[in-house]
Each structure stands twice: as C-alpha cells, then as structure tokens.
Scaffold this motif. Structure first.
Motif, short mmCIF file in Angstrom:
data_model
loop_
_atom_site.label_atom_id
_atom_site.label_comp_id
_atom_site.label_asym_id
_atom_site.label_seq_id
_atom_site.Cartn_x
_atom_site.Cartn_y
_atom_site.Cartn_z
N PRO A 14 100.32 80.44 -33.18
CA PRO A 14 100.56 81.88 -33.45
C PRO A 14 101.95 82.32 -33.01
O PRO A 14 102.57 83.17 -33.65
N PHE A 15 102.46 81.71 -31.92
CA PHE A 15 103.80 82.09 -31.44
C PHE A 15 104.86 81.82 -32.50
O PHE A 15 105.68 82.70 -32.81
N HIS A 16 104.81 80.61 -33.06
CA HIS A 16 105.85 80.25 -34.02
C HIS A 16 105.74 81.04 -35.32
O HIS A 16 106.75 81.37 -35.93
N VAL A 17 104.47 81.33 -35.73
CA VAL A 17 104.30 82.12 -36.95
C VAL A 17 104.85 83.53 -36.74
O VAL A 17 105.57 84.06 -37.60
N VAL B 241 103.02 86.38 -47.14
CA VAL B 241 101.85 85.85 -47.86
C VAL B 241 101.90 84.32 -47.89
O VAL B 241 100.90 83.65 -47.63
N ALA B 242 103.09 83.76 -48.16
CA ALA B 242 103.23 82.31 -48.23
C ALA B 242 102.96 81.66 -46.88
O ALA B 242 102.27 80.63 -46.80
N ILE B 243 103.47 82.27 -45.80
CA ILE B 243 103.25 81.71 -44.46
C ILE B 243 101.75 81.70 -44.15
O ILE B 243 101.20 80.70 -43.66
N LEU B 244 101.05 82.81 -44.45
CA LEU B 244 99.62 82.88 -44.15
C LEU B 244 98.84 81.89 -45.03
O LEU B 244 97.87 81.27 -44.55
N ASP B 245 99.27 81.71 -46.29
CA ASP B 245 98.61 80.74 -47.17
C ASP B 245 98.75 79.33 -46.61
O ASP B 245 97.78 78.55 -46.61
N VAL B 246 99.95 79.00 -46.14
CA VAL B 246 100.16 77.65 -45.58
C VAL B 246 99.30 77.47 -44.35
O VAL B 246 98.71 76.40 -44.11
N SER C 218 113.04 79.14 -52.38
CA SER C 218 112.81 77.72 -52.63
C SER C 218 111.55 77.26 -51.92
O SER C 218 110.71 76.57 -52.52
N ILE C 219 111.41 77.65 -50.64
CA ILE C 219 110.23 77.24 -49.88
C ILE C 219 108.97 77.81 -50.52
O ILE C 219 107.96 77.11 -50.68
N ILE C 220 109.05 79.09 -50.92
CA ILE C 220 107.89 79.73 -51.55
C ILE C 220 107.53 79.02 -52.85
O ILE C 220 106.36 78.72 -53.12
N PHE C 221 108.57 78.68 -53.65
CA PHE C 221 108.34 77.96 -54.90
C PHE C 221 107.68 76.61 -54.62
O PHE C 221 106.71 76.23 -55.29
#
Lengths: 127, 135
Positions: free
Chosen positions: A62-65, A117-122, B50-53
């Motif tokens: 959680p810290f890094h996110v 959104v992308a960070i949470l998806d990953v 790029s990362i998102i893609f």
C-alpha cells in the motif's frame, strides 16, 4: 497629444488576482516532488531488472501504491501549472491560447484518472 | 489604435537580442530549466500512456511499443528523460533557494549554476550505473 489610454482598452487585461496562489501552489508541489522523485528513482532502481516476486510484492504494498499515485498527482499538477505559464508566455493568439489551456486541463485530469484505474487493475491482477 | 501599435511593434527586434547575446551559465540554465520542464511533462505523459497501453494489451511483450521501449532508442529516450528530471530537480532547488532569499550574488548564481549542472549529470550516471550493474 492624449497620453491617457481609453479605459475600455485596459479593462479585463490586468491582474486576475490569483497569481499568488498559483505561485505558492507551484512551490509547494515542487517541494513535494523533491521527496516523491527521490522515492521514484530509488523504486525504479529497486524494481528494474528484478525477479518477479520483488515486483509483485512492490505492487501489492500500500505504501508504494500511495506514493506512485501521489507522484503522478503532484507531477501532473506541477507540470500543468508550469505548462500553463509557458503557454501564457509564448502563445499570444487568444483563441489558440485558451484552446491549449483547455486541452491541457483535460489531458491532465484524464491521465490522472486512467493512471489510478490502471494501478488498481494491476493490483487486483497481482493479488 | 491598438492594431497600429501592434503592427509597428511586430517588426521590431525583441529585447534580449538572442542572436548576438553571449550565452552565460545563468541565462542558459534559465531557459533549459523551462525546456526541461516541458520535456518532463510530455515525457511523463508518454511513459504513463505507454505503461497503460501495455497493461491493457494482451500479449504486451510482443507489442511494437514494448519492443520500441526495450530498443536502444527507447532506453535512450528514458535516459534523456531521467537526465531532464535530475536537471530540473537540481535547478529547481536553486530556484527554491532564491525564493527564500538566498544566493542572489553574481558569484553565488554562477557557482550554484555549475553545481546544479554537475550534480544532475552525476546523479544520472550513478542511477543508470545502479540499474545496469544491479542484478
């Protein structure tokens, strides 16, 4: 010769009365970015060319996110404010200037939201 | 009246006569600070998108973007971006010192300028050595 300019020419061209806030906000975000860039550089060195386990534990922390999202937020804020000043300094055509400022605002907000959104998806993918 | 004023002025040379002005560490760093800021903003947009893609592309390791980012040109762009990051950070710290009222003498602006340039180069080299030598 009349040295006085007509007041109609000067109206709405002067101070917008929000320059100080812009100035202070830029300094505050720059101090935050010194801290967050230190985190970024250390993290990139830590996770680049690293084994997959280290990468997954990094992403699920959680810290890094939080730090990553804060970095993106402050970077986009600082960058948008800086670019706003650059546009205001060099673009003199009013229509083009306001179009660029509008686009800048849009790109900043859109990039921030899709990044989160992308960070949470990953994260859900890794967990 | 306004348009006549603009027409008269548009053909006149602009005040810092850049073509004949001797470049100094202060003026060069000043404009490079601004240029590196613009480069950083668009560079971050490029890297983020790029990362998102890559996140949302199935089989992203085979995609052209992944291959480009791992090519010499791609890594070169990332190294250049990281150099502008360190440069903008170092000259930005110099600006912060000016904002709280320190370092205005001619001697101070000169040595702090060279120090910022040297520090940013050193930090870039150390970071990339750490990445390439770290296993």
């Amino acid at each position: 010769m009349n040295c006085k300019s007509k007041s109609i020419n000067n109206r709405n061209l002067g101070s917008a009365h929000n320059g100080t806030e812009h100035f202070i906000q830029q300094r505050v975000s720059s101090v935050m970015l010194i801290i967050l860039c230190t985190w970024l550089v250390c993290s990139v060195i830590y996770i680049s060319r690293a084994p997959v386990e280290r990468l997954t534990s990094f992403i699920s922390s959680p810290f890094h996110v939080t730090a990553a999202i804060m970095f993106i937020a402050y970077f986009l804020l600082h960058g948008t404010q800086g670019l706003q000043v650059v546009i205001e300094d060099y673009v003199h055509c009013k229509a083009l200037k306001y179009t660029m400022l509008f686009l800048l605002n849009f790109v900043c907000i859109a990039t921030f939201i899709i990044s989160v959104v992308a960070i949470l998806d990953v994260r859900t993918l890794v967990n | 009246m306004n348009s006549a004023y603009n027409k008269q002025n548009s053909s006149r040379p602009l005040s810092p006569h850049l073509t004949i002005y001797r470049p100094q560490i202060t003026s060069v760093l000043s404009i490079l600070h601004r240029i590196s800021g613009v480069v950083l903003f668009f560079g971050l947009l490029f890297l983020l998108w790029s990362i998102i893609f890559l996140i949302y592309t199935p089989e992203s390791a085979n995609s052209w973007l992944w291959k480009f980012l791992n090519s010499k040109a791609g890594i070169g762009i990332i190294i250049a971006w990281s150099y502008s990051l360190f440069f903008h950070a170092c000259t930005g710290i110099r600006h912060l010192f000016w904002d709280i009222g320190y370092g205005f003498s001619l001697k101070a602006v000169t040595w702090s300028g060279w120090l910022a340039l040297f520090t940013s180069l050193t930090l870039t080299i150390i970071s990339w050595l750490a990445i390439f030598l770290y296993i």
